[in-house]
Each structure stands twice: as structure tokens, then as C-alpha cells.
Design a protein around this motif. Structure first.
Motif, PDB file in Angstrom:
ATOM      1  N   LEU A  39       0.770  -1.128   0.167  1.00  0.00           N
ATOM      2  CA  LEU A  39      -0.009  -0.079   0.008  1.00  0.00           C
ATOM      3  C   LEU A  39       1.042   1.201   0.040  1.00  0.00           C
ATOM      4  O   LEU A  39       0.460   2.363  -0.683  1.00  0.00           O
ATOM      5  N   LYS A  40       2.130   1.219   0.837  1.00  0.00           N
ATOM      6  CA  LYS A  40       2.946   2.359   0.832  1.00  0.00           C
ATOM      7  C   LYS A  40       3.517   2.519  -0.492  1.00  0.00           C
ATOM      8  O   LYS A  40       3.555   3.619  -1.345  1.00  0.00           O
ATOM      9  N   ASP A  41       3.884   1.659  -1.138  1.00  0.00           N
ATOM     10  CA  ASP A  41       4.415   1.680  -2.517  1.00  0.00           C
ATOM     11  C   ASP A  41       3.537   2.401  -3.800  1.00  0.00           C
ATOM     12  O   ASP A  41       3.700   3.196  -4.102  1.00  0.00           O
ATOM     13  N   ARG A  42       2.263   1.690  -3.581  1.00  0.00           N
ATOM     14  CA  ARG A  42       1.181   2.102  -4.451  1.00  0.00           C
ATOM     15  C   ARG A  42       0.821   3.761  -4.103  1.00  0.00           C
ATOM     16  O   ARG A  42       0.644   4.538  -5.088  1.00  0.00           O
ATOM     17  N   VAL A  43       0.677   4.149  -2.604  1.00  0.00           N
ATOM     18  CA  VAL A  43       0.716   5.645  -2.447  1.00  0.00           C
ATOM     19  C   VAL A  43       1.593   6.528  -3.000  1.00  0.00           C
ATOM     20  O   VAL A  43       1.465   7.431  -3.610  1.00  0.00           O
ATOM     21  N   LEU A  44       3.091   6.004  -2.712  1.00  0.00           N
ATOM     22  CA  LEU A  44       4.088   6.782  -3.267  1.00  0.00           C
ATOM     23  C   LEU A  44       4.061   6.831  -4.845  1.00  0.00           C
ATOM     24  O   LEU A  44       4.434   7.659  -5.331  1.00  0.00           O
ATOM     25  N   ARG A  45       3.545   5.767  -5.690  1.00  0.00           N
ATOM     26  CA  ARG A  45       3.682   5.836  -6.858  1.00  0.00           C
ATOM     27  C   ARG A  45       2.447   6.865  -7.402  1.00  0.00           C
ATOM     28  O   ARG A  45       2.581   7.517  -8.428  1.00  0.00           O
ATOM     29  N   ALA A  46       1.325   6.721  -6.842  1.00  0.00           N
ATOM     30  CA  ALA A  46       0.231   7.579  -7.007  1.00  0.00           C
ATOM     31  C   ALA A  46       0.811   9.278  -6.861  1.00  0.00           C
ATOM     32  O   ALA A  46       0.479   9.978  -7.761  1.00  0.00           O
ATOM     33  N   LEU A  47       1.457   9.389  -5.693  1.00  0.00           N
ATOM     34  CA  LEU A  47       1.937  10.762  -5.448  1.00  0.00           C
ATOM     35  C   LEU A  47       2.958  11.136  -6.464  1.00  0.00           C
ATOM     36  O   LEU A  47       2.819  12.315  -6.970  1.00  0.00           O
ATOM     37  N   ALA A  48       3.611  10.368  -6.995  1.00  0.00           N
ATOM     38  CA  ALA A  48       4.579  10.647  -7.937  1.00  0.00           C
ATOM     39  C   ALA A  48       3.972  10.897  -9.383  1.00  0.00           C
ATOM     40  O   ALA A  48       4.252  11.793 -10.192  1.00  0.00           O
ATOM     41  N   ASP A  49       2.952  10.074  -9.725  1.00  0.00           N
ATOM     42  CA  ASP A  49       1.996  10.399 -10.976  1.00  0.00           C
ATOM     43  C   ASP A  49       1.281  11.448 -10.782  1.00  0.00           C
ATOM     44  O   ASP A  49       1.551  12.432 -11.711  1.00  0.00           O
ATOM     45  N   VAL A  50       0.753  11.951  -9.587  1.00  0.00           N
ATOM     46  CA  VAL A  50       0.334  13.391  -9.323  1.00  0.00           C
ATOM     47  C   VAL A  50       1.225  14.348  -9.744  1.00  0.00           C
ATOM     48  O   VAL A  50       0.928  15.318 -10.501  1.00  0.00           O
ATOM     49  N   GLU A  51       2.266  14.360  -9.102  1.00  0.00           N
ATOM     50  CA  GLU A  51       3.390  15.254  -9.207  1.00  0.00           C
ATOM     51  C   GLU A  51       3.992  15.360 -10.629  1.00  0.00           C
ATOM     52  O   GLU A  51       3.940  16.447 -11.295  1.00  0.00           O
ATOM     53  N   ASN A  52       4.062  14.469 -11.422  1.00  0.00           N
ATOM     54  CA  ASN A  52       4.335  14.370 -12.869  1.00  0.00           C
ATOM     55  C   ASN A  52       3.089  15.186 -13.635  1.00  0.00           C
ATOM     56  O   ASN A  52       3.580  15.732 -14.498  1.00  0.00           O
ATOM     57  N   THR A  53       2.000  14.705 -13.250  1.00  0.00           N
ATOM     58  CA  THR A  53       0.727  15.242 -13.994  1.00  0.00           C
ATOM     59  C   THR A  53       0.779  17.032 -13.790  1.00  0.00           C
ATOM     60  O   THR A  53       0.441  17.653 -14.800  1.00  0.00           O
ATOM     61  N   ARG A  54       1.063  17.238 -12.554  1.00  0.00           N
ATOM     62  CA  ARG A  54       1.138  18.945 -12.425  1.00  0.00           C
ATOM     63  C   ARG A  54       2.240  19.467 -12.915  1.00  0.00           C
ATOM     64  O   ARG A  54       2.087  20.580 -13.616  1.00  0.00           O
ATOM     65  N   ARG A  55       3.351  18.740 -13.163  1.00  0.00           N
ATOM     66  CA  ARG A  55       4.671  19.497 -13.625  1.00  0.00           C
ATOM     67  C   ARG A  55       3.979  19.552 -15.509  1.00  0.00           C
ATOM     68  O   ARG A  55       4.492  20.763 -15.877  1.00  0.00           O
TER      69      ARG A  55
END
Length: 176
Positions: A39-55
Motif C-alpha cells: 500500500l505504501k508503494d502504491r501511495v508513493l507511485r500515485a503521489l509521483a504520478d500526481v506530481e508528474n501530471t502537475r508538472r
């Protein structure tokens, strides 16, 4: 004679039962730890995806702002060229006031283009044809090397680092 202890079932020792429960709890704890890690890995990946989308959205917004005038600028290129043609078509004598007015209007339009990052592509006769900047319109016999620019037929323009319109040029024909 048989021993009474042989025939009777020996009750399970309390230490063995406790060890079994501890083993089950340890396995359950390990399973939960693995689930937490996943779950931690999935959350970190989701956060990274959100950050990439924001950029990416910020970059797209910046580009949209920077190049918003592209279509308008492309349309205004015709106006700039018509002003140049108007000055060129005036007779050499007379019409000095008209010539000065048209030239002032053309200068102002070119200055506005400059403020918006729109610049004319400089063409030099004899330079090799660059398909990223030039559009060959006709081939003409020339003493220049084949495939080199002979003359500019219409100006080319860029907006910042992008091609707005290629320069339309005549190109030297290969000798027959």
C-alpha cells in the motif's frame, strides 16, 4: 500389565499451544507488514504520478501562454508583407507622405512582432536549403551549387524557437 499413561491422551502442553498462537500471530503480522509495504508503494507511485501530471500541466500552460498568439501572428504576416509591397509599388517621385506613413506602420508592426518573440528568418543567397527553415518553391538555373538558395520569394518567420512560417525560396537547379 499396561501403563495407564500409555492409554490416556496426554493433554497438550500450555507452552506448545502458546507457541502455535505466537506463530500464527507472527505470520499474520508478516502478512500485514507486506500489505502495508504494498500500500505504501502504491501511495508513493500515485503521489509521483500526481506530481508528474502537475508538472506536465504547468509546462503545457506555459507553452499555451507563450504560443497563444501563433494563429493571430500567422494571419498578421500577410499584413506585414502587404505593407512592404505597398512601399515597393509607390513611384520613386511624389507620395513621400504616403511612403513615410506606410513605412512607419510597417516598422511599428515589426516592433510589435519583436516584443512577442516573432522574428524574420534571415536568408542569404547561396546558403544550403534547410527544410526546417525553407520551403523550395521553384528551381532555377544558377551558377550556385545545386540545392542552394538563390532568392527569397516570401519571408519566413519564427515565434520564439518554433517555425511560424518557412521562408519560400527559389533553389539552384542541378546542371543538366
Amino acid at each position: 500389565m499396561t501403563d495407564a499413561t500409555d492409554t490416556q491422551d496426554i493433554p497438550e502442553a500450555p507452552e506448545a499451544a502458546e507457541t502455535g498462537r505466537e506463530l500464527e500471530m507472527a505470520e499474520a503480522l508478516l502478512a500485514k507488514d507486506q500489505e502495508i509495504a504494498e500500500l505504501k508503494d502504491r501511495v508513493l507511485r500515485a503521489l509521483a504520478d500526481v506530481e508528474n501530471t502537475r508538472r506536465r500541466l504547468e509546462r503545457d500552460k506555459a507553452e499555451a501562454t507563450q504560443y497563444a498568439v501563433t494563429n493571430f501572428a500567422r494571419d498578421m504576416l500577410a499584413v506585414a508583407e502587404n505593407l512592404r509591397r505597398a512601399v515597393a509599388s509607390l513611384p520613386a517621385e511624389g507620395f513621400d507622405g504616403v511612403r513615410a506613413g506606410i513605412e512607419a506602420t510597417e516598422r511599428e508592426l515589426i516592433a510589435i512582432f519583436g516584443r512577442q518573440g516573432i522574428t524574420r528568418i534571415e536568408i542569404t543567397a547561396g546558403e544550403p536549403l534547410d527544410p526546417n527553415r525553407h520551403q523550395a518553391m521553384i528551381e532555377v538555373p544558377s551558377d550556385q551549387p545545386a540545392g542552394s538558395v538563390v532568392a527569397e520569394l516570401a519571408s519566413g518567420w519564427t515565434i520564439r524557437d518554433r517555425l511560424l512560417r518557412p521562408a519560400m525560396v527559389s533553389v539552384a537547379r542541378a546542371p543538366e
